[in-house]
Design an enzyme around this catalytic site. Structure first.
Site, PDB file in Angstrom:
ATOM      1  N   GLU A 259       0.886  -1.167   0.000  1.00 55.19           N
ATOM      2  CA  GLU A 259       0.000   0.000   0.000  1.00 55.19           C
ATOM      3  C   GLU A 259       0.919   1.210   0.000  1.00 55.19           C
ATOM      4  OE1 GLU A 259      -1.998   0.998   3.609  1.00 55.19           O
ATOM      5  OE2 GLU A 259      -3.694   1.838   2.561  1.00 55.19           O
ATOM      6  N   CYS A 293      -1.937   8.950   2.654  1.00 56.91           N
ATOM      7  CA  CYS A 293      -1.643   8.643   1.253  1.00 56.91           C
ATOM      8  C   CYS A 293      -2.820   8.951   0.331  1.00 56.91           C
ATOM      9  CB  CYS A 293      -1.226   7.191   1.106  1.00 56.91           C
ATOM     10  SG  CYS A 293      -2.518   6.061   1.618  1.00 56.91           S
TER      11      CYS A 293
END
Ligand code: ADP
Length: 418
Positions: A259, A293
């Site tokens: 990720e 993010c």
């Protein structure tokens, strides 16, 4: 640290290897964890490397075989207990999180509940590891699929969600009958240690959940990818480090869950509801002080609404209360460290040198070392670093566009290539 907790034992300064709390590293080295808001040292921890990692992997490998033999219901019971303990200790876990990471206490509490929800959900799923019966390609064949734990899983987690990112890797692994070795970010390992302590209290057996403490993450990562007892590596962090781990894992064709960074676009058209657009931008840009993010990194605004949007956003941003996460009303804490602050400054300087204007903010905040003023930049163009690199800070760069097709093309093209 312990004096700030209702249960002082949740302030842990030892690594967890094979069910043992280990106070010193093989090398004798240590590293400090500090509060980014005040600079105060919260804990001094053993700085470990490959030898301890190897030991943890060996212990996990052994323990996993026994854990995998438990029924789904038994594993679910342990995870349910851990969920309950997380909820019972939510204030202490959030206090530890705010102290080591800096996010506002209310956000930290939200993160603990979010992390606990993974433990609850995956625990429940432990009872439902169904397989499949598939019609075969010949009349006398039937294909049966069963699900089995992969074995030892290694996890490398970041500092921006130190509880939830680990909970969401650990819970499914443990629910499925795997064992986990985690390496939390050196900036925020205390949340991981508190979670591991609660897991131990919930009945997670020795060796099933290990926490390695290290400032030397490349060495630990190398052991994770080179040791053939590690069957899967799960990582949340930068694109750059993800690439390194993928390369390293290629040698043993390692199963990877990555990720990585993002560079999310946020598009505002002329006919948008201005207030709703500004609110949306506030939430998606300034949450966690821009350090997630999925934060909006590039805001594309159509020319007819550009000036009004910029004014209104700058106005809202100027009212964000910056400060220590425990102070009432604070919506933005400090940046995590001086490297993060330098990147924010560099991106602003680069943009300004290429013609951007600062609508609000743009400078270090008077509150102290790692605080930065929430910032809005106008007149931003694709030549600037903010177009392609994740800033990971409280900076909203506003790009002007004329037609819908040009904005969508840009939104798709200027991906995170850093
Ligand atoms: P950030 O820049 O946001 O800190 P990183 O990707 O550097 O993101 O960090 C995410 C996690 O990866 C942290 O736990 C960090 O210690 C770890 N890490 C950094 N470099 C490496 C590496 N070469 N190998 C393994 N882990 C690493």
């Amino acid at each position: 640290l312990s004096s700030k907790l209702k249960d002082p034992t949740l302030a842990v300064d030892k690594a967890l290897i094979a069910g043992e709390w280990v106070p010193v590293s093989d090398s004798g080295g240590t590293f400090d964890v500090s509060n980014p808001s005040t600079g105060e040292i919260l804990a001094t921890l053993p700085d470990m490397n490959r030898t301890e990692t190897k030991r943890a992997i060996a212990a996990a490998h052994k323990a996993q075989k026994v854990w995998a033999k438990k029924t789904g219901k038994e594993r679910a019971g342990v995870l349910r207990k851990l969920f309950d303990l997380m909820i019972d200790n939510v204030d202490d876990l959030a206090t530890i999180l705010t102290l080591e990471m800096g996010k506002p206490f209310a956000e930290a509490k939200g993160e603990i509940l979010y992390g606990a929800s993974y433990v609850e959900w995956f625990g429940e799923e432990a009872k439902r590891l169904y397989g499949d019966v598939i019609p075969g390609h010949l009349s006398d064949k039937r294909i049966m699929v069963i699900k089995q734990p992969v074995g030892v899983v290694a996890a490398i987690t970041p500092w921006n969600f130190p509880n939830a990112m680990l909970a969401r890797k650990m819970a499914p692994a443990i629910a499925a009958g795997c064992a986990m070795i985690s390496k939390p970010a050196a900036q925020t390992p205390l949340s991981a240690l508190a979670l591991a302590l609660l897991a131990e209290r919930a009945g997670v057996p020795a060796g099933i959940f290990n926490v390695i403490l290290s400032k030397d993450s490349p060495s630990v990562g190398r052991e994770f990818t080179d040791n053939d007892k590690v069957r899967k590596l799960t990582f949340t962090g930068s694109t750059e480090v993800g690439r390194i781990l993928m390369r390293q894992g290629a040698d043993q064709i390692m199963k990877l869950g990555l990720e990585l960074g993002g560079n999310a676009p946020f598009i505002v058209f002329d006919d948008a509801d201005l207030d709703a657009a500004v609110e949306g931008a506030m939430v998606s840009k300034y949450r966690n002080n821009g350090q997630t993010c999925v934060c909006a990194n590039r805001l594309y605004v159509q020319s007819g609404i550009y000036d009004a949007f910029a004014r209104k956003l700058a106005d809202r941003v100027s009212s964000i209360k910056v400060g220590d996460g425990f102070e009432a009303g604070v919506a933005a804490g400090p940046l995590i460290d001086s490297k993060a602050l330098a990147k924010v400054e560099e991106h602003i300087q680069d943009a300004v040198s290429k013609g951007a204007q600062i609508a609000v903010g743009g400078k270090r905040h008077e509150k102290g070392a790692l605080f930065f003023q929430p910032t809005v930049l106008t007149g931003v163009t694709t030549e600037m670093k903010v177009a392609r690199e994740e800033t990971f800070g409280p900076v909203a760069p506003l790009f002007r566009f004329e037609t819908a097709s040009s904005s969508l093309a840009k939104a798709g093209r200027d991906r995170n290539t850093a």
